[in-house]
Motif scaffolding. Structure first.
Motif, PDB file in Angstrom:
ATOM      1  N   ALA A 299     -13.895  13.534  -7.640  1.00 39.39           N
ATOM      2  CA  ALA A 299     -13.724  13.035  -6.278  1.00 39.39           C
ATOM      3  C   ALA A 299     -14.047  11.549  -6.189  1.00 39.39           C
ATOM      4  O   ALA A 299     -13.334  10.782  -5.514  1.00 39.39           O
ATOM      5  CB  ALA A 299     -14.610  13.822  -5.318  1.00 39.39           C
ATOM      6  N   GLU A 300     -15.085  11.119  -6.875  1.00 39.21           N
ATOM      7  CA  GLU A 300     -15.463   9.711  -6.827  1.00 39.21           C
ATOM      8  C   GLU A 300     -14.432   8.837  -7.548  1.00 39.21           C
ATOM      9  O   GLU A 300     -14.090   7.741  -7.073  1.00 39.21           O
ATOM     10  CB  GLU A 300     -16.851   9.511  -7.438  1.00 39.21           C
ATOM     11  N   ILE A 301     -13.936   9.314  -8.677  1.00 40.57           N
ATOM     12  CA  ILE A 301     -12.902   8.559  -9.390  1.00 40.57           C
ATOM     13  C   ILE A 301     -11.650   8.443  -8.536  1.00 40.57           C
ATOM     14  O   ILE A 301     -11.024   7.373  -8.459  1.00 40.57           O
ATOM     15  CB  ILE A 301     -12.588   9.240 -10.748  1.00 40.57           C
ATOM     16  N   ASP A 302     -11.305   9.527  -7.865  1.00 36.36           N
ATOM     17  CA  ASP A 302     -10.128   9.497  -6.989  1.00 36.36           C
ATOM     18  C   ASP A 302     -10.334   8.543  -5.820  1.00 36.36           C
ATOM     19  O   ASP A 302      -9.394   7.890  -5.363  1.00 36.36           O
ATOM     20  CB  ASP A 302      -9.827  10.906  -6.478  1.00 36.36           C
ATOM     21  N   ARG A 303     -11.555   8.432  -5.347  1.00 37.11           N
ATOM     22  CA  ARG A 303     -11.838   7.497  -4.255  1.00 37.11           C
ATOM     23  C   ARG A 303     -11.751   6.052  -4.736  1.00 37.11           C
ATOM     24  O   ARG A 303     -11.195   5.180  -4.054  1.00 37.11           O
ATOM     25  CB  ARG A 303     -13.244   7.763  -3.691  1.00 37.11           C
ATOM     26  N   LEU A 304     -12.287   5.803  -5.930  1.00 34.42           N
ATOM     27  CA  LEU A 304     -12.306   4.445  -6.465  1.00 34.42           C
ATOM     28  C   LEU A 304     -10.924   3.968  -6.904  1.00 34.42           C
ATOM     29  O   LEU A 304     -10.543   2.821  -6.653  1.00 34.42           O
ATOM     30  CB  LEU A 304     -13.273   4.368  -7.654  1.00 34.42           C
ATOM     31  N   LEU A 305     -10.199   4.860  -7.571  1.00 30.40           N
ATOM     32  CA  LEU A 305      -8.881   4.504  -8.109  1.00 30.40           C
ATOM     33  C   LEU A 305      -7.862   5.563  -7.689  1.00 30.40           C
ATOM     34  O   LEU A 305      -7.408   6.367  -8.508  1.00 30.40           O
ATOM     35  CB  LEU A 305      -8.935   4.390  -9.640  1.00 30.40           C
ATOM     36  N   PRO A 306      -7.462   5.568  -6.431  1.00 28.02           N
ATOM     37  CA  PRO A 306      -6.500   6.574  -5.969  1.00 28.02           C
ATOM     38  C   PRO A 306      -5.115   6.320  -6.556  1.00 28.02           C
ATOM     39  O   PRO A 306      -4.806   5.207  -6.995  1.00 28.02           O
ATOM     40  CB  PRO A 306      -6.503   6.369  -4.449  1.00 28.02           C
ATOM     41  N   PRO A 307      -4.257   7.328  -6.593  1.00 27.49           N
ATOM     42  CA  PRO A 307      -2.899   7.129  -7.091  1.00 27.49           C
ATOM     43  C   PRO A 307      -2.211   5.969  -6.382  1.00 27.49           C
ATOM     44  O   PRO A 307      -2.277   5.852  -5.157  1.00 27.49           O
ATOM     45  CB  PRO A 307      -2.209   8.463  -6.768  1.00 27.49           C
ATOM     46  N   GLY A 308      -1.607   5.083  -7.175  1.00 33.11           N
ATOM     47  CA  GLY A 308      -0.903   3.946  -6.598  1.00 33.11           C
ATOM     48  C   GLY A 308      -1.772   2.746  -6.302  1.00 33.11           C
ATOM     49  O   GLY A 308      -1.306   1.792  -5.664  1.00 33.11           O
ATOM     50  N   PHE A 309      -3.026   2.732  -6.783  1.00 35.27           N
ATOM     51  CA  PHE A 309      -3.906   1.607  -6.464  1.00 35.27           C
ATOM     52  C   PHE A 309      -3.465   0.305  -7.130  1.00 35.27           C
ATOM     53  O   PHE A 309      -3.728  -0.793  -6.641  1.00 35.27           O
ATOM     54  CB  PHE A 309      -5.353   1.918  -6.872  1.00 35.27           C
ATOM     55  N   ALA A 310      -2.798   0.407  -8.291  1.00 34.77           N
ATOM     56  CA  ALA A 310      -2.484  -0.795  -9.067  1.00 34.77           C
ATOM     57  C   ALA A 310      -1.500  -1.690  -8.333  1.00 34.77           C
ATOM     58  O   ALA A 310      -0.495  -1.230  -7.782  1.00 34.77           O
ATOM     59  CB  ALA A 310      -1.930  -0.406 -10.433  1.00 34.77           C
ATOM     60  N   HIS A 311      -1.772  -2.981  -8.352  1.00 33.19           N
ATOM     61  CA  HIS A 311      -0.891  -3.981  -7.755  1.00 33.19           C
ATOM     62  C   HIS A 311       0.093  -4.465  -8.812  1.00 33.19           C
ATOM     63  O   HIS A 311      -0.300  -4.843  -9.913  1.00 33.19           O
ATOM     64  CB  HIS A 311      -1.705  -5.171  -7.239  1.00 33.19           C
TER      65      HIS A 311
END
Length: 327
Positions: A299-311
């Motif tokens: 859950a924490e990893i998903d919060r920090l780096l959710p799908p599509g976070f990369a610019h």
């Protein structure tokens, strides 16, 4: 190191393999001693699965791997690839004659008469995938290859090829910052009993304790033309990953090990192949196969780096020619 099956009925291999792309110089200059040192460190760590290709350094990677295996006497599981033509103009060739000729050249460089896995590196749209699968099936029957794989393909291509002859592995880019395979590819592999082999599972060095500096990259470094490593995208990506890096440190593990553990946690059919040119970088992610993620970790990893976070896109326009688009 833990073991995983390389596709249904395939050989058991280390849960983490070694990608040998960087031995060809695509991320900067390398030397024979450092490359051999990295390979020795990988073997000592229990890594038995090695991934290369005919085009990596125009045969340099295959030659390095072949020399190392012959000199050390190791019985490793080797995968190599065919299908990308690098001589101008860059293109793709999936014809039976080309596949066979390149396989023979790869076997000579690898100093063997057989490889466990032979990938179509990129699909040539002008040739039906059923024809390509038939070519690969004949190579299996002749004992030249143990099985075949596909790289950077769509779910429909996987299913069509598998209907002709079982696909052993699919290799697409997959990591915390590249999640596209979740839109059908990973499910197709799980449904059909195909190993999924994520390449660049560490985001080409971004998911590590010491992030790369684009200003220090050499002229030959492929990342220099990748949008994610260019301003203003790069700064935004660093800011996002800094939180994940802090979380890894608080947990007492390296950023790379946690990023690999996340990939391994996505399914028992996942066999990531991080790459490195040096033994020191390899040691940063050893032990990832033993990390167990809790629900709160996920859950924490998903919060920090959710799908599509990369610019930014993972490839520039030229590099984007070849990977199949399906979403």
């Amino acid at each position: 190191m833990q073991q995983r099956e390389l596709g249904r009925g395939g050989p058991l291999v280390s849960a983490i393999g070694l990608g040998c792309l960087s031995f060809g110089g695509i991320f900067g200059t390398t030397d024979r001693a450092a490359s051999l040192g990295a390979l020795d460190a990988a073997w000592e760590a229990g890594i038995t699965f090695y991934d290369t290709a005919n085009i990596y350094g125009a045969g340099v990677s295959e030659t390095m791997l072949g020399d190392w295996l012959a000199d050390r006497g190791h019985r490793a599981v080797v995968a190599t690839k065919v299908g990308i033509v690098t001589t101008p103009p860059r293109g793709f060739n999936n014809s039976a004659a080309y596949i066979r000729a390149e396989l023979e050249a790869s076997l000579r460089r690898l100093r063997t008469d057989h490889v466990a896995l032979y990938y179509i590196h990129r699909r040539q749209p002008e040739i039906e995938i059923e024809e390509v699968a038939g070519t690969m099936a004949r190579l299996v029957e002749e004992g030249k290859i143990g099985g075949y794989g596909l790289s950077e393909v769509a779910p429909y291509t996987i299913r069509r090829a598998h209907a002709v002859h079982p696909v052993r592995a699919v290799q697409n880019e997959y990591s915390l910052w590249t999640r596209l395979p979740e839109l059908g590819v990973t499910r197709a592999c799980a449904d059909l009993g195909i190993a999924f082999v994520p390449f660049s599972p560490l985001g080409r060095g971004m998911l590590s304790d010491a992030q790369p500096d684009p200003s220090l990259m050499g002229e030959g470094d492929i990342r220099r033309t990748m949008p994610r490593f260019m301003a203003p995208n790069f700064a935004a990506n660093v800011a996002a990953i800094d939180g994940f890096r802090a979380f890894a440190a608080a947990r007492g593990v390296t950023t790379a090990a946690l990023a690999l553990a996340w990939v391994l946690d996505r399914g028992a059919d996942m066999i990531p192949i991080p790459g490195t040119r040096t033994a020191s970088h390899l040691r940063e992610w050893l032990g990832a196969d033993a990390l167990v993620l809790s629900d709160s970790d996920r859950a924490e990893i998903d919060r920090l780096l959710p799908p599509g976070f990369a610019h930014g896109d993972r490839y520039d326009a030229a590099q984007n020619v070849g990977p199949e688009r399906f979403a």
